[in-house]
Design an enzyme around this catalytic site. Structure first.
Site, short mmCIF file in Angstrom:
data_model
loop_
_atom_site.label_atom_id
_atom_site.label_comp_id
_atom_site.label_asym_id
_atom_site.label_seq_id
_atom_site.Cartn_x
_atom_site.Cartn_y
_atom_site.Cartn_z
N GLY A 243 0.09 -3.63 -5.58
CA GLY A 243 -1.28 -3.21 -5.57
C GLY A 243 -1.59 -2.04 -6.56
N SER B 165 -8.77 2.56 -0.38
CA SER B 165 -7.71 2.67 -1.31
C SER B 165 -7.81 4.01 -2.25
CB SER B 165 -7.10 1.54 -1.91
OG SER B 165 -6.16 1.81 -2.93
N SER B 166 -6.86 4.97 -2.46
CA SER B 166 -6.97 5.76 -3.13
C SER B 166 -6.51 5.32 -4.69
CB SER B 166 -5.91 6.85 -2.88
OG SER B 166 -4.62 6.32 -3.03
N ASP C 14 2.06 4.79 4.04
CA ASP C 14 3.26 4.17 3.90
C ASP C 14 4.37 4.58 4.95
OD1 ASP C 14 2.14 2.98 1.93
OD2 ASP C 14 3.36 3.71 0.41
N LYS D 278 -2.28 -3.43 2.96
CA LYS D 278 -1.34 -3.46 2.32
C LYS D 278 -0.57 -4.94 2.10
CE LYS D 278 -1.79 0.91 2.39
NZ LYS D 278 -2.14 1.65 1.36
O1 LIG Z 1 -1.16 5.35 -5.59
C1 LIG Z 1 -0.06 5.09 -4.91
O2 LIG Z 1 1.11 5.06 -5.78
C2 LIG Z 1 -0.02 4.40 -3.55
C3 LIG Z 1 -1.07 4.59 -2.99
C4 LIG Z 1 -1.23 4.21 -1.40
O3 LIG Z 1 -2.15 3.21 -1.35
P1 LIG Z 1 -3.40 3.45 -0.95
O4 LIG Z 1 -4.03 4.35 -1.67
O5 LIG Z 1 -4.21 1.92 -1.14
O6 LIG Z 1 -3.78 3.64 0.56
C5 LIG Z 1 0.22 3.79 -0.97
O7 LIG Z 1 0.04 3.16 0.33
C6 LIG Z 1 0.91 3.05 -2.02
O8 LIG Z 1 2.32 2.47 -1.55
C7 LIG Z 1 1.05 3.48 -3.10
C1 LIG Z 2 1.45 -0.53 -0.18
C2 LIG Z 2 2.40 -0.23 -1.15
O1 LIG Z 2 2.35 -0.45 -2.47
P1 LIG Z 2 1.10 -0.96 -3.46
O2 LIG Z 2 -0.02 -0.70 -2.95
O3 LIG Z 2 1.64 -0.64 -4.83
O4 LIG Z 2 1.52 -2.71 -3.26
C3 LIG Z 2 3.60 0.14 -0.69
O5 LIG Z 2 4.56 0.53 -1.46
O6 LIG Z 2 3.77 0.22 0.67
#
Ligand SMILES: O=C(O)C1=C[C@@H](OP(=O)(O)O)[C@@H](O)[C@H](O)C1
Ligand SMILES: C=C(OP(=O)(O)O)C(=O)O
Length: 430
Positions: free
Chosen positions: A90, A163-164, A311, A338
């Site tokens: 993501g 999502s951030s 997470d 996720k």
């Molecule tokens: O910016 C990042 O590195 C992340 C932000 C988070 O996602 P969200 O902002 O979608 O909750 C986290 O769950 C993801 O594993 C990593």
């Molecule tokens: C949600 C996660 O990562 P990403 O959003 O980058 O797929 C994660 O590592 O749990």
């Protein structure tokens, strides 16, 4: 791959793997700089997706021992020659969608079947208001995404409740536009520490963002800036370490020392406080970056607000499954967006161990007890697999499938656990 797990305790020393979030940002910012060296990055399936995407935008990236040497595009990414495949990541998809908006042409971005279910609506909407043409090929906010460059700064609002990563992506790209951008967050900002990690990295790369943190967060991003990351050493990852720390705290006769856990902006460092609150014997020396955990203490139920730290939910859900009393994991709706719908995955798998659990739209209520062995599904999701592996150590006589998913964030997870004495064995390639 299917792994069998028997009752075990863990003992010894282990080095926390490098942070996935810091590695994604360091590579992306280095790719937008001139020349950088990134020391001790995480090399995993997700960060390799960011490396490949950065190369497609014109950066050249070499691996030299433990480091990455990056010759970046100095603020001007090229139009990729092919479709960008963000695979399961993501972070890669959202960051690279924004990077695509800095090019003079059209970029197509896609990912695996999991990534193609994840939402991107707020990011696409704001990019369109910032002069970019960005859409989903299926018109459903999901990848494949098509982005025609032309990013220009102006005043925009963005929904922070999904999502951030959308906000981090815009904070990374807007400093490179001609005009200033004002980005106001609407809705409750989830996963805020990840935005703080982004801003920390931007500052290290010489880019300034002004934050107005009143009732509603507002970022003022001056345009015409340049990236110059130079050199950066990736810190250890508290999310990955959470499985090690929790596994030791849960299991009798365990005693582990986890190194490379220095204070940083990572929200998931609260795993240490959470374990303390649950009654675990855990000590963190911030100066040396060493955490020592001894198992054997009876853990107590807690209420855990997952807003800032999604997470950690699989880790905390498993801890709650063995703790005395009823725990609640709240403010967790975003954990559904996720690699899998993690609330649904946990609510499906943990009862197979005999756990009593109630799932609601944004919470899990879990009553702890003794776990029984089970054959569980890892949902092709690294965090679900690693959390279920901890449960397996308590239950014994357990198998988990799709365990190859650990390659996403912690490729050596099973190797490290076995070195510490966990009874985990690969029993089938399927
Ligand atoms: O910016 C990042 O590195 C992340 C932000 C988070 O996602 P969200 O902002 O979608 O909750 C986290 O769950 C993801 O594993 C990593
Ligand atoms: C949600 C996660 O990562 P990403 O959003 O980058 O797929 C994660 O590592 O749990």
């Amino acid at each position: 791959m299917r792994i069998s797990i028997n009752k075990s305790s863990i003992k010894g020393e282990v080095f926390a793997p490098p942070s996935k979030s810091y590695t994604h940002r360091a590579i992306t910012l280095a790719a937008l700089s001139k020349e950088s060296i990134i020391r001790r990055p995480l090399i995993s399936a997700d960060t390799l997706a960011t490396i490949r995407a950065s190369e497609m935008f014109g950066a050249s990236i070499e691996r030299e021992e433990e480091n990455l040497i990056i010759h970046g595009v100095n603020g001007k990414p090229h139009v990729p020659e092919d479709v960008i495949d963000a695979a399961n990541s993501g972070t890669t998809l959202r960051f690279m969608t924004a990077v695509a908006s800095l090019t003079d042409g059209i970029t197509v971005l896609t990912g695996d079947s999991s990534l193609r279910t994840r939402p991107n609506g707020p990011l696409l909407e704001v990019l369109n208001r910032l002069g970019v043409k960005a859409c989903s090929t299926r018109g459903n906010e999901r990848a494949p995404l098509v982005v025609k460059g032309g990013l220009e700064g102006t005043k925009v609002n963005i929904d922070g409740s999904i999502s951030s990563q959308f906000i981090s992506a815009l904070l990374i790209t807007c400093p490179l536009t001609e005009n200033n951008t004002t980005l106001s967050i609407t809705g409750r900002l989830k996963s805020k520490p990840y935005v703080e990690v982004t801003i920390e990295m931007l500052e290290l790369a010489g880019v300034k963002i002004h934050t107005d943190d009143n009732d509603n967060i507002r970022f003022i991003i001056p345009g015409k800036q340049k990236y110059d990351l130079k050199e950066y050493t990736i810190p250890g990852d508290f999310s990955s370490a959470s499985y090690l720390l929790a596994a030791a705290a849960m299991t009798d006769k365990s005693e582990i020392t986890v190194k490379n856990l220095f204070p940083s902006k990572q929200g998931d460092k609260v795993i240490i406080e959470t374990l303390k609150q649950m009654g675990a014997d855990i000590a963190w020396d911030r100066e040396t970056g060493i955490v020592v955990v001894r198992g054997g203490k009876r853990l107590k139920a807690i209420t855990f607000d997952a807003g800032a730290t999604p997470d950690l939910v699989p880790t905390v859900a498993v801890l709650a499954s063995v703790a005395e009393g009823t725990s609640r994991i709240e403010n967790a709706e975003h954990v559904r967006y996720k690699e899998t719908d993690r609330l649904c995955a946990l609510a499906t798998e943990l009862p197979k161990f005999g756990v009593r659990l109630k799932e609601e739209r944004d919470s899990l209520t879990i009553t702890g007890g003794k776990l029984q062995g089970a054959d569980v599904h890892g949902w092709h999701d690294h965090r679900i697999v690693m959390a279920l592996a901890m449960a397996g150590m308590m239950a014994g006589n357990t198998t988990i499938d799709t365990t190859e998913a650990v390659s996403i964030s912690y490729p050596d997870f099973f190797k490290d656990m076995c070195n510490l004495g966990a009874k985990m064995e690969n029993i089938s390639e399927k």
